[in-house]
Design a protein around this motif. Structure first.
Motif, PDB file in Angstrom:
ATOM      1  N   GLN A 114       0.879  -1.163   0.000  1.00 22.94           N
ATOM      2  CA  GLN A 114       0.000   0.000   0.000  1.00 22.94           C
ATOM      3  C   GLN A 114       0.917   1.214   0.000  1.00 22.94           C
ATOM      4  N   VAL A 115       0.842   2.015  -1.066  1.00 21.29           N
ATOM      5  CA  VAL A 115       1.731   3.170  -1.184  1.00 21.29           C
ATOM      6  C   VAL A 115       0.894   4.447  -1.244  1.00 21.29           C
ATOM      7  N   THR A 116       1.370   5.455  -0.530  1.00 17.20           N
ATOM      8  CA  THR A 116       0.695   6.748  -0.518  1.00 17.20           C
ATOM      9  C   THR A 116       1.707   7.821  -0.881  1.00 17.20           C
ATOM     10  N   ALA A 117       1.379   8.604  -1.898  1.00 18.23           N
ATOM     11  CA  ALA A 117       2.190   9.762  -2.266  1.00 18.23           C
ATOM     12  C   ALA A 117       1.653  10.956  -1.491  1.00 18.23           C
ATOM     13  N   HIS A 118       2.512  11.567  -0.676  1.00 20.74           N
ATOM     14  CA  HIS A 118       2.115  12.724   0.130  1.00 20.74           C
ATOM     15  C   HIS A 118       2.607  14.008  -0.533  1.00 20.74           C
ATOM     16  N   PHE A 119       1.700  14.962  -0.639  1.00 19.55           N
ATOM     17  CA  PHE A 119       2.011  16.259  -1.232  1.00 19.55           C
ATOM     18  C   PHE A 119       1.763  17.358  -0.212  1.00 19.55           C
ATOM     19  N   VAL A 120       2.451  18.494  -0.374  1.00 21.44           N
ATOM     20  CA  VAL A 120       2.298  19.642   0.522  1.00 21.44           C
ATOM     21  C   VAL A 120       2.159  20.907  -0.323  1.00 21.44           C
TER      22      VAL A 120
END
Length: 176
Positions: A114-120
């Motif tokens: 399970q991969v999550t790309a985090h953006f800011v």
């Protein structure tokens, strides 16, 4: 885990299924399968970017990757956002997720992931070299996380020397 048919061995060979065999005496046939794993991909916060999974080595069949395959993860932010990090988790393992700051990054498929790309939130930094062609500045122009500190390095080309920083930069910045 899921599996896919890999190949026949013994008195039959090949990778196609079904296969025909004339049984005119004792025969041994072995059907070989390989485990496959999937990737669940998420974006956080929602609608702040996109991600792609690209097979580097191994086999991909409709989103199921063979055991031992390597997959490149690539995150692309929407305007006004910047990539921050990947969170990679093995579902139901009880282990905490790992954090990876490289983008793109490559993962080994040895279990479901399970991969999550985090953006800011991001702001644009525009870098101009004067005169044009006199050198390079690293990092160059781009979107960077709000309130992040970027270390700019000026490298002069042959026949040029770095002189000074100008614009929205701390006047006391080191020029060496």
């Amino acid at each position: 885990p899921d599996h896919r048919f890999l190949q026949w061995s013994g008195d039959v060979s090949g990778t196609s299924s079904p296969v025909s065999l004339v049984v005119n005496g004792p025969k041994t046939v072995r059907a070989q399968f390989i485990r496959t794993f999937w990737i669940d991909g998420y974006i956080a916060p929602a609608n702040t970017g996109t991600m792609t999974c690209t097979l580097v080595s191994g086999h991909n069949n409709a989103g199921h990757y063979d055991d031992g395959s390597t997959v490149e993860l690539n995150a692309t932010p929407v305007e006004g956002m910047a990539f921050d990090h990947w969170e990679i988790e093995v579902p139901y393992s009880g282990n905490p997720p790992s954090t990876v700051e490289d983008n793109p990054t490559t993962i080994l498929m040895d279990t479901h992931k399970q991969v999550t790309a985090h953006f800011v939130d991001a702001r644009t930094l525009t870098v101009v070299v004067e005169p044009a062609g006199a050198g390079t500045v690293t990092p160059g122009s781009g979107a960077f996380p709000v309130n992040s500190t970027q270390t700019l390095v000026a490298d002069a080309n042959q026949d040029y020397l770095f002189s000074y920083w100008a614009g929205d930069i701390d006047a006391g910045a080191d020029t060496d």
